[in-house]
Design an enzyme around this catalytic site. Structure first.
Site, PDB file in Angstrom:
ATOM      1  NE  ARG A  66      26.230  -7.153 -19.146  1.00  0.00           N
ATOM      2  CZ  ARG A  66      26.728  -6.905 -20.352  1.00  0.00           C
ATOM      3  NH1 ARG A  66      27.172  -5.710 -20.637  1.00  0.00           N
ATOM      4  NH2 ARG A  66      26.785  -7.847 -21.257  1.00  0.00           N
ATOM      5  CG  LEU A  94      28.135   1.961 -23.073  1.00  0.00           C
ATOM      6  CD1 LEU A  94      28.181   3.341 -23.712  1.00  0.00           C
ATOM      7  CD2 LEU A  94      29.525   1.473 -22.711  1.00  0.00           C
ATOM      8  CG  ASN A 108      24.953   3.609 -30.167  1.00  0.00           C
ATOM      9  OD1 ASN A 108      26.005   3.038 -30.438  1.00  0.00           O
ATOM     10  ND2 ASN A 108      23.787   2.995 -30.240  1.00  0.00           N
ATOM     11  CG  HIS A 110      20.339   1.253 -33.868  1.00  0.00           C
ATOM     12  ND1 HIS A 110      20.733   0.134 -33.168  1.00  0.00           N
ATOM     13  CD2 HIS A 110      19.130   0.963 -34.402  1.00  0.00           C
ATOM     14  CE1 HIS A 110      19.789  -0.789 -33.267  1.00  0.00           C
ATOM     15  NE2 HIS A 110      18.809  -0.308 -34.018  1.00  0.00           N
ATOM     16  N   GLY A 144      18.343   3.206 -21.482  1.00  0.00           N
ATOM     17  CA  GLY A 144      17.648   2.144 -22.210  1.00  0.00           C
ATOM     18  C   GLY A 144      18.504   1.589 -23.335  1.00  0.00           C
ATOM     19  CG  ASP A 146      19.891   0.715 -29.811  1.00  0.00           C
ATOM     20  OD1 ASP A 146      20.978   1.308 -29.678  1.00  0.00           O
ATOM     21  OD2 ASP A 146      19.806  -0.467 -30.172  1.00  0.00           O
TER      22      ASP A 146
END
Length: 192
Positions: A66, A94, A108, A110, A144, A146
């Site tokens: 990763r 990410l 982002n 959600h 973190g 979200d």
């Protein structure tokens, strides 16, 4: 000068399409300079190609781990010189190096009212919990899951007997304009 945006997407690209449409209509003073995915052959890449936007794919399986994938993804996006990075249905976390390369500039969406129901299964988790109201959140990405600062939220009532797919689609209908409105505010504020 329009803001330069790179969009990351893993699926159908309906959020991406809302951004393509908003830039074309000038509702969003931005240019999408690249669309990247972690999955080859997804509809989001087709949407970008039809709009004349350059695309790229960085599949996790192509890398030893990763960390190597995150490094490659970071290099690919940095090379495009974006003012903003938008994670629009991008189903990968990410890494720290990516987040650090674009501090306070990764947005982002959600499909839940954060901080409730973070993670990849927000709609399912909200239904399992029995909530009567859920919704969507637009937030900045931090280290973190979200957990970054919330920029905007919009509520969606859960209908009696509604299944996950139907609820998720109704959330997306609210999420698309909320993303455009939020970015327009951010771009206007950052460039004005």
């Amino acid at each position: 000068m329009p803001a330069r945006i790179v969009v990351l997407a893993s699926g159908s690209g309906t959020l991406l399409q809302s951004l393509i449409d908003a830039t074309a209509s000038r509702a969003l003073d931005a240019e999408i300079v690249g669309v990247g995915s972690d999955v080859a052959g997804v509809a989001a890449l087709d949407r970008a190609a039809r709009a004349g936007i350059p695309t790229f794919v960085e599949e996790l399986s192509a890398y030893s781990d990763r960390a190597a994938w995150n490094e490659a993804l970071t290099a690919r996006v940095v090379a495009l010189g974006p003012d903003w990075v938008v994670s629009a249905g991008f189903m990968r976390i990410l890494g720290p190096g990516f987040v650090d390369a674009f501090p306070g500039r990764i947005v982002n969406t959600h499909p839940a009212l954060l901080p409730s129901f973070p993670g990849a299964h927000a709609v399912r988790d909200a239904l399992a919990h029995g909530v009567k109201v859920t919704g969507c959140t637009v937030h900045l990405v931090d280290h973190g899951v979200d957990s970054g600062p919330i920029l905007a939220q919009r509520a969606v009532d859960v209908l009696p007997g509604e299944d996950e797919a139907a609820l998720h689609e109704r959330i997306k209908e609210v999420e698309r304009p909320l993303l455009v409105e939020t970015l327009a505010t951010m771009i206007g504020g950052s460039r004005g």
